[in-house]
Structures are given as C-alpha cells and as structure tokens.
Design an enzyme around this catalytic site. Structure first.
Site, short mmCIF file in Angstrom:
data_model
loop_
_atom_site.label_atom_id
_atom_site.label_comp_id
_atom_site.label_asym_id
_atom_site.label_seq_id
_atom_site.Cartn_x
_atom_site.Cartn_y
_atom_site.Cartn_z
N HIS A 1 -6.86 0.50 -1.12
CA HIS A 1 -6.13 -0.56 -1.66
C HIS A 1 -7.17 -1.71 -1.96
CE1 HIS A 1 -1.93 -2.48 -2.39
NE2 HIS A 1 -2.64 -2.72 -3.28
N GLU B 1 0.99 9.53 -5.66
CA GLU B 1 1.44 11.01 -5.13
C GLU B 1 2.28 11.39 -6.27
OE1 GLU B 1 2.17 12.61 -1.47
OE2 GLU B 1 2.14 10.37 -0.69
N THR C 1 0.97 -1.22 0.05
CA THR C 1 0.04 0.04 -0.14
C THR C 1 1.07 1.23 -0.02
OG1 THR C 1 -1.83 -1.06 1.15
CG2 THR C 1 -1.88 1.16 1.02
#
Length: 132
Positions: free
Chosen positions: A71, A45, A37
C-alpha cells in the site's frame, strides 16, 4: 475442464468510492480517516475474482489463497478508487494475478494475488465438515 476459458492476459477493472466503513479508523488498524489497507486488498481481490468468474463453468468459482500487496499512497474518504487485476499465469487450478489500485492522482497499491479454482459445492461440503 472447469477453467478452460481462462487465459493469461485477461483483465478486470472495478471502481468504488471510499466510505466510512473502508477507513483505517473503522478497521481499527490505524487512527486516520484514510482508505485502509484491508479495504484496498478486498477491492483488488474482488477484481481478480470477477476477472476469473466470467470465464468459469457453472458450479465453479475461485478462492483467494495468497496476497503480497504494498500500500504505497493514501486516499481520502469520498475519493473514487479503482483496482485492476490481470491474470498473468495459470498453473493447473492456481491463478496468479498482478493487481494494482489507483486513486484519481496516483497508484496507491500493487502486488500479486493468487486464487484457486474450486467446485463450489465440494468446497463448501468439505468446509462445513469441520463444524461437525
């Protein structure tokens, strides 16, 4: 204005291949050799960062401030994964992105990511003042 080139609807897609340093077992947040994750969030990002950076004036960048990510499916080592970031809202210096991640078979993650436009030099000066 430092973010005058930013408009809602901008998108950026990036890809990578899942390597040992991206596995849950590497991050020690799980024991399985699957895409972690934290690695997925990093990829999301980065897509958002690159989406914005292409449209900012010299001397400006963005910093991440918030992630709300799910996730939803695993991906194995060696599989190519991709992240897509779409700028969906601009509130002064705050940029809001819809982010998604996929492997070859399905969507593996989704959510919202917020970033702030900052003057890089001023931001670093303020940050390093903490060390004094």
């Amino acid at each position: 204005m430092e973010n005058a080139g930013l408009i809602a609807g901008l998108k950026k897609e990036i890809t990578t291949t899942v390597t040992d340093d991206m596995l849950a077992s590497h991050f020690q947040n799980g024991f399985l050799d699957v895409f972690a994750t934290p690695a997925m969030i990093t990829l999301m990002e980065k897509a958002a960062l690159l989406c914005a950076q292409e449209h900012l004036e010299d001397g400006y960048t963005t910093v991440g401030s918030k992630v709300e990510i799910s996730h939803i499916a695993p991906s194995p080592k060696g599989m190519e994964v991709r992240a897509v970031a779409e700028l969906i809202d601009i509130q002064d210096r705050k940029l809001i992105f819809r982010v998604e991640a996929y492997d070859r078979f399905e969507k593996i993650g989704e959510g919202i990511h917020e970033r702030f436009v900052v003057n890089a030099e001023r931001f670093l000066q303020k940050t390093y003042q903490k060390a004094r």
